[in-house]
Every structure is written in structure tokens, then in C-alpha cells.
Scaffold this motif. Structure first.
Motif, PDB file in Angstrom:
ATOM      1  N   SER A 359      -4.443  10.133   4.588  1.00 31.69           N
ATOM      2  CA  SER A 359      -5.609   9.588   3.886  1.00 31.69           C
ATOM      3  C   SER A 359      -5.671   8.074   3.982  1.00 31.69           C
ATOM      4  O   SER A 359      -6.650   7.472   3.543  1.00 31.69           O
ATOM      5  CB  SER A 359      -5.585  10.002   2.411  1.00 31.69           C
ATOM      6  N   LYS A 360      -4.626   7.455   4.553  1.00 28.08           N
ATOM      7  CA  LYS A 360      -4.569   6.001   4.639  1.00 28.08           C
ATOM      8  C   LYS A 360      -4.453   5.551   6.084  1.00 28.08           C
ATOM      9  O   LYS A 360      -3.780   6.202   6.889  1.00 28.08           O
ATOM     10  CB  LYS A 360      -3.359   5.468   3.860  1.00 28.08           C
ATOM     11  N   ASN A 366       2.337   0.952   4.029  1.00 28.36           N
ATOM     12  CA  ASN A 366       3.378   0.173   3.375  1.00 28.36           C
ATOM     13  C   ASN A 366       2.739  -0.642   2.255  1.00 28.36           C
ATOM     14  O   ASN A 366       1.944  -1.550   2.499  1.00 28.36           O
ATOM     15  CB  ASN A 366       4.051  -0.752   4.402  1.00 28.36           C
ATOM     16  N   LYS A 367       3.081  -0.329   0.999  1.00 24.22           N
ATOM     17  CA  LYS A 367       2.424  -0.958  -0.148  1.00 24.22           C
ATOM     18  C   LYS A 367       2.645  -2.460  -0.183  1.00 24.22           C
ATOM     19  O   LYS A 367       1.725  -3.229  -0.489  1.00 24.22           O
ATOM     20  CB  LYS A 367       2.926  -0.326  -1.439  1.00 24.22           C
ATOM     21  N   GLU A 368       3.872  -2.905   0.097  1.00 22.47           N
ATOM     22  CA  GLU A 368       4.160  -4.343   0.038  1.00 22.47           C
ATOM     23  C   GLU A 368       3.350  -5.107   1.088  1.00 22.47           C
ATOM     24  O   GLU A 368       2.772  -6.163   0.791  1.00 22.47           O
ATOM     25  CB  GLU A 368       5.651  -4.578   0.240  1.00 22.47           C
ATOM     26  N   ARG A 369       3.313  -4.586   2.325  1.00 24.62           N
ATOM     27  CA  ARG A 369       2.527  -5.241   3.362  1.00 24.62           C
ATOM     28  C   ARG A 369       1.048  -5.222   3.003  1.00 24.62           C
ATOM     29  O   ARG A 369       0.323  -6.197   3.226  1.00 24.62           O
ATOM     30  CB  ARG A 369       2.763  -4.566   4.715  1.00 24.62           C
ATOM     31  N   LEU A 370       0.590  -4.111   2.442  1.00 21.19           N
ATOM     32  CA  LEU A 370      -0.808  -4.001   2.073  1.00 21.19           C
ATOM     33  C   LEU A 370      -1.201  -5.052   1.034  1.00 21.19           C
ATOM     34  O   LEU A 370      -2.293  -5.634   1.112  1.00 21.19           O
ATOM     35  CB  LEU A 370      -1.102  -2.594   1.542  1.00 21.19           C
ATOM     36  N   ASP A 436       6.068  -1.863   9.045  1.00 20.35           N
ATOM     37  CA  ASP A 436       6.517  -3.140   8.499  1.00 20.35           C
ATOM     38  C   ASP A 436       5.957  -4.365   9.202  1.00 20.35           C
ATOM     39  O   ASP A 436       5.903  -5.449   8.624  1.00 20.35           O
ATOM     40  CB  ASP A 436       8.056  -3.221   8.548  1.00 20.35           C
ATOM     41  N   GLY A 437       5.565  -4.232  10.474  1.00 21.85           N
ATOM     42  CA  GLY A 437       5.153  -5.389  11.255  1.00 21.85           C
ATOM     43  C   GLY A 437       3.918  -6.067  10.681  1.00 21.85           C
ATOM     44  O   GLY A 437       3.007  -5.420  10.172  1.00 21.85           O
TER      45      GLY A 437
END
Length: 863
Positions: A359-360, A366-370, A436-437
Motif C-alpha cells: 500500500s506504500k 522506511n518511517k525515519e527516511r519518510l 535506507d538510501g
């Protein structure tokens, strides 16, 4: 690999006679002409040496290909040339003077050496002032060649890239205008020319200009440079699919397929004028006997929902409809990352944690990157975008395919492979970087769910560099749960077809092809990319500044493009609990779950196996019959057409487009075709031979048009084909005199749709059944209803011998009726769904029934 037509075997040798390819050119460069010549080394010295080969004139470079494969191909960029002219001419004479001998001198500051010993490797570069001399075999052509080089050199030295492009384009168009298609290349002297225009043949990373020509039997493309062969020819009767394409976000592409399921087309053409593309498309689409109408995204969606298409097949169809093509790396088919687990020893497809959240978009996994990306997005001026790179681009495609397509990567990256640590080294490492990139949001390509492992194995033994840890880049490192490359692809395919993915794939489709692709829904889903990646994001024709236009086109082609939007409302989920495994089949089962509702199938009664299968359109077939001689099958469809299929040749022979709505029933007698339609007509056609083994289109002459007030659902003929009975949606049975094309009787005898009609063997009576459950007998002479029997459910179809009737019911039972006694005599359990058709042989001892349960049943009559 999809766009390499012939798969390379493992440990393939890197030596072949042909070394030059258009991939040696720069992006957006054209190859104009070639000349046999010698490269004279150490001119005038005791060590003078002549290297035999071919001198190729390109729009931005001069390329010399030696005949000896031990010698490297030489590429001299025209922008690095200091002087072009006759060797040995006076230094005081005018620069760039025309040569008058057979030798051309190039003085330059940089040269590339390519494919020495025919080994694919990064280009070697030599810098410093140098002079190369080339001796042409035909000295009379030297003046023209030098003049061309001087003209191209002037273009390459212009300060602005837009001016360079404009001048090269003018040179190209001038060459095309001075030439035309060579009619001597026609396959037959009897061919009739329909149209000719200028176009370019598109292959990954390169385009090849030339002339397109279409006749009544063939489509031709003749390259301006005669490469890779003098003419590309496609027989029109072999064409199965054609698609309009956008190229560089412009409506100028056309792709032609001669196969039903192949991912790679037979030719992709880019036209200079959209009207030329549209004219050629229209001609092929209306002429072709074998052309299959383009399926809509909605029709594929319904087939997928019901389990008639696998997840992989559905994604391939959507990519195709969204202008994704294997010939255009900026629009290569895109597939999703499915698996989230690349560390376990065993892959558990029953565990939801094994899978990626579909769905994403990749950038939001990745929540932190987002959170970092959202902060940047909020601070960004309009037009805002969340991701600075795309999920599909030429660079990403070749990142995955470098082991099987190294020359494409070298072309894209100016003769270099990527840094060894940034190569496609490991599945798990690539997935981690996508999570993560800071700038890596790429999805996958179809090869990850195919059966060709070559892109995972360094079978060509390429020197792809050494990583920081000291290890050489070789085969792709697989996850622990994969025992081999073959096992990795098999488990990836299993994951794609798993229950979890089947239940959630619609969520990913919403992001890539659907309503979350653009607008506020895309913002809410964190699915916003650069405006230039979207269809309609920029109108290149409206940009007047040539530099800006070239820069935008380059960005569009190299950055990646978002697929054409196919759905504007949420995509429905798949019907999964009742979904049957694709591997379940039966010798009497006509469903074969991998085929659409529009499929015609031929089974062998003796072998109990499927013999032939063909899909004509994207809508259901309504009826079919076999013509006398057992050589041709005729089938009608809800798409308004009637199709003729040759059993002997295994292909469609003709298409009759004679109605304005669905064709509901067809009959045949004595070289005449009778067709009923929801357009409220029954039409009578002649001129179609019974044995259609030729290849020419046949002329259908309409003899009669029997008009009704409402849609016609069924028809039948009497034994002599002098009378026709038609049943309508409103319950009326009409009896027609075919000799005069007039109505004899109109009998409103049913309260709902008439399901089936038939004449008695002596033509004195007509029997009809309807949705109201009635079986009515009508006197042909008077048009009176002489008897009626009511059943407790609709009887969909029947056969009768004048006395007894065998009918197929809505519940699936077969019922035996005594019309004279007015009662039912027997009830036989048949299908699990409604009986939709019934047939009896002339001997009246064998019966075949078909039902909504997709079963074909054979019955033996016992008296």
C-alpha cells in the motif's frame, strides 16, 4: 532479458564478426553513412601500416571499425577535432579545406578505443594532440565526406546544446528529404503502396532514422544508413497487436507485435509527426485480418479479479496499456518488490511479515527516511515533489541487467561501468538500499518474476571491477532461502502469486497505475515525483527556447517516466477465497483458468485434451459453429464482431464487423451466414466460401437486413433455410420468409427474453423457450400458439425431434419433455450451473452440453 531476442547461452564467447552497433554512439546521436577505408598508421615513416576497415560518419563522432577483431574500434568525437581535411595540405591554407585526394586527415585532442579483441569492457581514452589518416577506397567520395564532417563539426562546436541539436536535426531531415523508400525492396511487384513517411526505429537507448512504407501486404522500414540491414519487413497478416505509444511524453510512437504473449515487439517506430503515426495505425488496424482489438484496463481487471489472469500476467497487461515498452528504457515495464525477507534460511509465504507493504511506495516504507523527506517536501517551493529520483529509469533497468546487457550500460554511462560497490551485487543489499538510501526508491523489472536467470549470473565473465573488500564483482549474491538462481526466480514467482499478494496487489496498482498516482491522493500516499515524469507534465512543443527544450527532453528520457494513468477510482481487490489454483485442469474442463472469457477452445474427444486455444477479443463469445468441411470455425462475440478461425492453419482468417451491438447468435447454411444482434437486427450474408484456406480478405455481401423493434437474442433456421425464427428480449417470436425477407408472424408468447427457438424437422412448428420457464409450440402456417408447458425455472436451450424435447435448465439439470402429453418425463443431473448450450448429432444418438460451470459433457442416448 526481454529486449535481447536471442538468449545467450552460458559461457558465451565474446567474439563475433560484427562488432559495431548503434550503442557505440552517444545518446541522441545518429549514424549517417559508412565507407570502406584504411587507417594509415605512422604515415610516411618506415613503420607505416594500413589497417583495413570501415569508416562510419555519425552526427557527433567518426568511428573506424577495423576488420581484424584484435584491433580496437576507434571513436573520435567531432567536438574534440582541431582540423579536418586533406592529409598533408599546407598549414597556411584555409582551415577545414576540402580534400581532393583519397586521404582524410583528422587532428584531434581525444580518442576512444573500444572492444579490443572484441572484449566488452570500459572504453580506453587517449588524450593529447594526435593526427589520424584514413584512406578511402573510393577517392571520388572524399570531398562529400569531408564536407559532411565539416558541417557536423560546426554543429558540435556550437556553444548552446539547443543550437547543436537544431543543426544536426536540419542535416538529418535534409538527408531524409533527399531520399525515399526503395520500391525495389518490395516483396512482390504486385504490391500496392498505401503510404510512405519519415520515422525512426526505436531500440533501447538508440533511434535509427529512415523511411516507413506500408503496402497492402507488408510494413517496411528502410534505415537511412542501411544498418543493421537494408530493410526491415513485417508481413501484415502476421501482425497480432499494435499499440500507440508516447515517446518522450509525446504521442509519436507505434509498436507492432507479431506474437500474442511475447514481451518484446517486432518493431517500435517513432514518427516526426503525430498524424503520420495515427494514419499508419488506422490503416493497419482497419486492414488486418488478424488484428486483435486493444483490450481495456477494465476488461483485464475483471479477468484478473475472477482468477482468469495470474498476477504476473495482469501486471504485464497493465504495463503494456500504460505505454511501458522493452524498447524504451525510460518506460521499461515496472514490477513491485514483493518480498521483505532476504535473511531467513526458509521463505515462509504464509507469514504476512514475509511481504513488503504494497500500500506504500518504496520511498515510504522506511518511517525515519519518510519523515526526513516530508520535512523537505513541506519546505520546498512549488512545484513540490517528494522524491528526487524515480522508481523506474534507464539507469535502474540497466543496474539490474548489466551482466547480460553490458554494452547498454557502457552506452548510457559514456563508456564506463558503475563503481564496483554501487553495482547490482546482492539481492539483500539492493533491498536494504531501497529502504535506507537517501535517493534510492527503485522498484523491480519483469525479469525478477520470469524464468531466465542470465541477468543474475556473470556468464560473459565481464570484468565489472573490484569492491572495497577486495572481492571481484561476479554473480549476484542470493538470499539464504534461494538454493540457486533458478530457485530464486521460482520462489519469487510463487511469492508474486501468493494469497497475500493476490489480496493486496490492487493497493500497489493504485500507486503506479491508478488514482493514487496523481493529485491529492498521491500527496496523501506520499507518492509524488518530479513533474516532468508525468504525462501532461510539460508540453515540449510549447517551449521556444531550444536549450530548455533539449534539456527537458534529456531529463524526461534519462530520469524516468511515470506510467500512463489507467484507473481514476480505487482498484477493486481480487476475489481470493474462491480463487482456484491455476494448475487445476480437467480433460473435460473448458475453463483452463489462465484464459479469458473470450477464448475459443477446441478439445479432442478421443484424447480428452485441449488441442487449440485462441482469444479473439476482450469480450465474451456468444456462439460458434463449424463450417462444412470441418476446416473453419465461426464465432460471434459481444464486441459486435464475427470471427472466422482456420483450424488447418491455426489462426484467425477473417473478421466481419457488421453490427452495432453484441452479436448474440449465428447460423450457417449453403454458404450463407445469418447473424442476430442486440442492435435489433438479423442480417443475412453471402460470399464467404465454406473452406477458407486462403490468405486474402473475403468480401461479405449483405443480402437482407431483418429489422426488429428490440434486441434479438436467438435465431434458428428450418431445414431448407427458407424460414427463420427469431426470439427477442421482450418475449416475441418472429417467423420470417427468407425468400422475400418479410415477416410472416409476430407472436408475443413469453413474458421475458426468448432463450432459444427451433423448427420441427417438417418445418410445420416452432418451439421456443424463455426466461418465464415456458416451452411454447407455434404453428408456422397460422402463427397460432398451439400448446404451452410451464416449468419451475427457465429452460436456456433445447433440442427436439418433433416429439420429445431435451432441455437444459437454469439449475443445470437436463429435462426430457413429452410435448404431446404436456408433461416432463425425466430429470437428469447435469451441470452445477446453468446449461448454456446443447448439441445433438445427425444420428440422434450423441449429445454434448456446455454449462456455466465451464464443463463440457458428452452424453449417449439410450432408447
Amino acid at each position: 532479458m526481454a529486449f535481447i531476442r536471442k538468449k545467450r547461452a552460458l559461457q558465451q564467447q565474446l567474439y563475433s564478426k560484427e562488432r559495431f552497433s548503434l550503442l557505440l554512439l552517444n545518446l541522441e546521436e545518429y549514424y549517417f553513412e559508412q565507407h570502406t577505408a584504411n587507417h594509415i598508421q605512422h604515415k610516411g615513416s618506415q613503420n607505416e601500416r594500413k589497417i583495413r576497415g570501415s569508416l562510419k560518419i555519425c552526427s557527433k563522432s567518426v568511428i573506424f571499425e577495423p576488420d581484424a577483431i584484435s584491433q580496437p574500434i576507434i571513436k573520435i568525437p567531432l567536438k574534440d577535432c582541431i582540423k579536418i581535411g586533406k592529409h598533408g595540405e599546407n598549414e597556411d591554407s584555409r582551415p577545414f579545406a576540402k580534400a581532393k585526394s583519397g586521404e582524410i586527415s583528422l587532428i584531434f585532442s581525444q580518442v576512444y578505443f573500444i572492444k579490443e579483441h572484441n572484449i566488452v569492457a570500459p572504453y580506453k581514452i587517449k588524450r593529447g594532440k594526435m593526427e589520424y589518416v584514413f584512406e578511402m577506397d573510393v577517392s571520388g567520395k572524399v570531398e562529400d565526406v569531408v564536407e559532411t564532417l565539416l558541417q557536423l563539426h560546426r554543429a558540435s562546436c556550437l556553444d548552446k546544446l539547443g543550437d547543436q541539436t537544431a543543426m544536426i536535426t536540419a542535416i538529418l531531415q535534409s538527408r531524409l528529404a533527399r531520399t525515399s523508400f526503395d520500391k525495389n525492396r518490395f516483396q512482390s511487384v504486385s504490391e500496392k503502396l498505401h503510404m510512405e513517411c519519415k520515422a525512426e526505429m526505436v531500440t533501447p537507448l538508440v533511434t535509427n532514422p529512415g523511411h516507413v512504407c506500408i503496402t497492402d501486404t507488408n510494413l517496411y522500414f528502410q534505415p537511412l544508413n542501411g544498418y543493421p540491414k537494408p530493410v526491415v519487413q513485417i508481413t501484415l497478416q502476421d501482425v497480432r497487436r499494435i499499440y500507440k505509444r508516447r515517446h518522450g511524453l509525446m504521442p509519436v510512437g507505434l509498436e507492432v507485435f507479431c506474437t500474442e504473449d511475447d514481451l518484446c515487439s517486432d518493431i517500435y517506430l517513432k514518427f516526426y509527426e503525430p498524424q503520420d503515426r495515427d494514419d499508419l495505425y488506422f490503416y493497419i488496424a482497419t486492414y488486418l485480418e488478424h488484428h486483435v482489438a486493444e483490450h481495456s484496463a477494465e476488461s483485464y481487471m475483471l479477468q484478473w479479479q475472477r482468477g482468469h489472469l495470474s498476477n504476473r500476467q495482469y501486471l504485464l497487461h497493465l504495463n503494456n496499456l500504460a505505454d511501458r515498452s522493452c524498447n524504451d528504457l525510460s518506460q521499461y515495464p515496472v514490477f513491485p518488490w514483493i518480498i521483505n525477507d532476504y535473511c531467513s534460511i526458509e521463505l515462509d509465504l504464509s507469514n504476512p511479515e514475509t511481504f513488503r507493504d504494497l500500500s506504500k511506495p518504496v520511498g515510504a516504507l522506511n518511517k525515519e527516511r519518510l519523515e526526513r523527506l516530508k520535512t523537505r517536501y513541506q519546505e520546498m517551493p512549488e512545484p513540490k515533489f517528494m522524491y528526487g529520483s524515480h522508481y523506474s529509469s534507464p539507469g535502474y533497468v540497466l543496474f539490474y541487467l548489466v551482466r547480460i546487457a553490458p554494452e547498454y550500460m557502457l552506452c548510457l554511462q559514456n563508456g564506463r561501468f558503475d563503481n564496483a560497490d554501487r553495482m547490482f551485487n546482492s539481492i539483500a543489499e539492493t533491498w536494504r538500499n531501497c529502504l535506507d538510501g537517501a535517493t534510492d526508491f527503485k522498484e523491480l523489472i519483469p525479469e525478477f518474476y520470469g524464468d531466465d536467470v542470465s541477468f543474475l549470473v556473470n556468464s560473459l565473465k565481464l570484468d565489472l571491477g573490484k569492491r572495497q573488500g577486495g572481492q571481484m564483482v561476479d554473480d549476484v549474491e542470493l538470499p539464504p532461502w534461494a538454493q540457486s538462481p533458478e530457485d530464486f526466480l521460482k520462489k519469487s514467482r510463487d511469492a508474486l502469486e501468493s494469497n497475500y499478494v493476490s489480496e493486496h496487489l490492487h493497493e500497489w496498482i493504485d500507486l503506479i497505475f491508478g488514482y493514487k498516482q496523481k493529485g491529492s491522493d498521491a500527496v496523501g500516499a506520499h507518492n509524488v515525483f518530479h513533474p516532468l515524469t508525468y504525462e501532461g507534465g510539460v508540453d515540449l512543443n510549447s517551449i521556444k527556447d531550444p536549450d530548455e527544450k533539449v534539456a527537458m527532453l534529456t531529463q524526461i528520457l534519462e530520469f524516468g517516466q511515470t506510467p500512463k494513468q489507467l484507473f481514476v477510482t480505487p482498484h477493486p481487490r481480487r476475489i481470493t477465497p474462491k480463487f482456484k489454483s491455476l494448475s487445476q485442469t480437467s480433460s473435460y474442463n473448458a475453463s483452463a483458468a489462465d484464459s479469458p472469457d473470450s477464448t475459443l477452445k477446441m478439445f479432442s474427444k478421443q484424447c480428452k485434451t485441449l488441442q487449440r486455444s485462441i482469444s479473439f477479443s476482450n469480450m465474451a463469445l456468444s456462439s460458434c459453429l463449424v463450417l462444412p468441411g470441418d476446416a473453419t470455425v465461426v464465432s460471434s462475440s459481444w464486441d459486435n464482431n464475427i470471427y472466422f478461425y482456420s483450424i488447418a492453419f491455426g489462426r484467425r482468417q477473417d473478421t466481419l464487423m457488421g453490427h452495432d451491438d453484441a452479436v448474440s447468435k449465428i447460423c450457417w447454411h449453403d454458404n450463407r451466414l445469418y447473424s442476430a444482434s442486440w442492435d435489433s437486427t438479423v442480417k443475412v450474408w453471402s460470399g464467404v466460401p465454406a473452406n477458407m484456406t486462403g490468405t486474402k480478405r473475403h468480401q461479405f455481401d449483405m443480402l437482407a437486413d431483418l429489422e426488429h423493434d428490440v434486441s434479438v437474442d436467438t435465431i434458428s433456421l428450418n431445414a431448407a433455410s427458407t424460414l427463420l425464427a427469431s426470439g427477442t428480449k421482450e418475449g416475441t417470436v418472429n417467423i420470417w420468409d427468407l425468400t422475400t425477407a418479410t415477416t410472416l408472424h409476430q407472436i408475443p408468447c413469453h413474458s421475458g427474453t426468448v432463450c432459444d427457438t427451433a423448427f420441427s424437422p417438417d418445418s410445420r412448428h416452432v418451439l421456443s423457450t424463455g426466461e418465464d420457464g415456458c416451452l411454447n409450440v407455434i404453428d408456422v402456417q397460422t402463427g397460432m400458439l398451439i400448446s404451452s408447458i410451464t416449468s419451475d425455472e427457465p429452460q436456456r436451450c433445447f433440442i427436439w425431434d418433433g416429439n420429445s424435447v431435451l432441455s437444459g435448465s437454469q439449475s443445470g439439470e437436463l429435462l426430457v419433455w413429452d410435448l404431446l402429453g404436456g408433461k416432463m418425463r425425466a430429470r437428469i443431473q447435469g451441470h452445477t450451473g446453468a446449461v448454456t448450450c446443447i448439441w445433438m448429432n445427425e444420428q440422434c444418438n450423441s449429445i454434448i452440453t456446455g454449462g456455466e460451470d465451464r464443463q463440457i459433457m458428452f452424453w449417449k442416448l439410450r432408447y
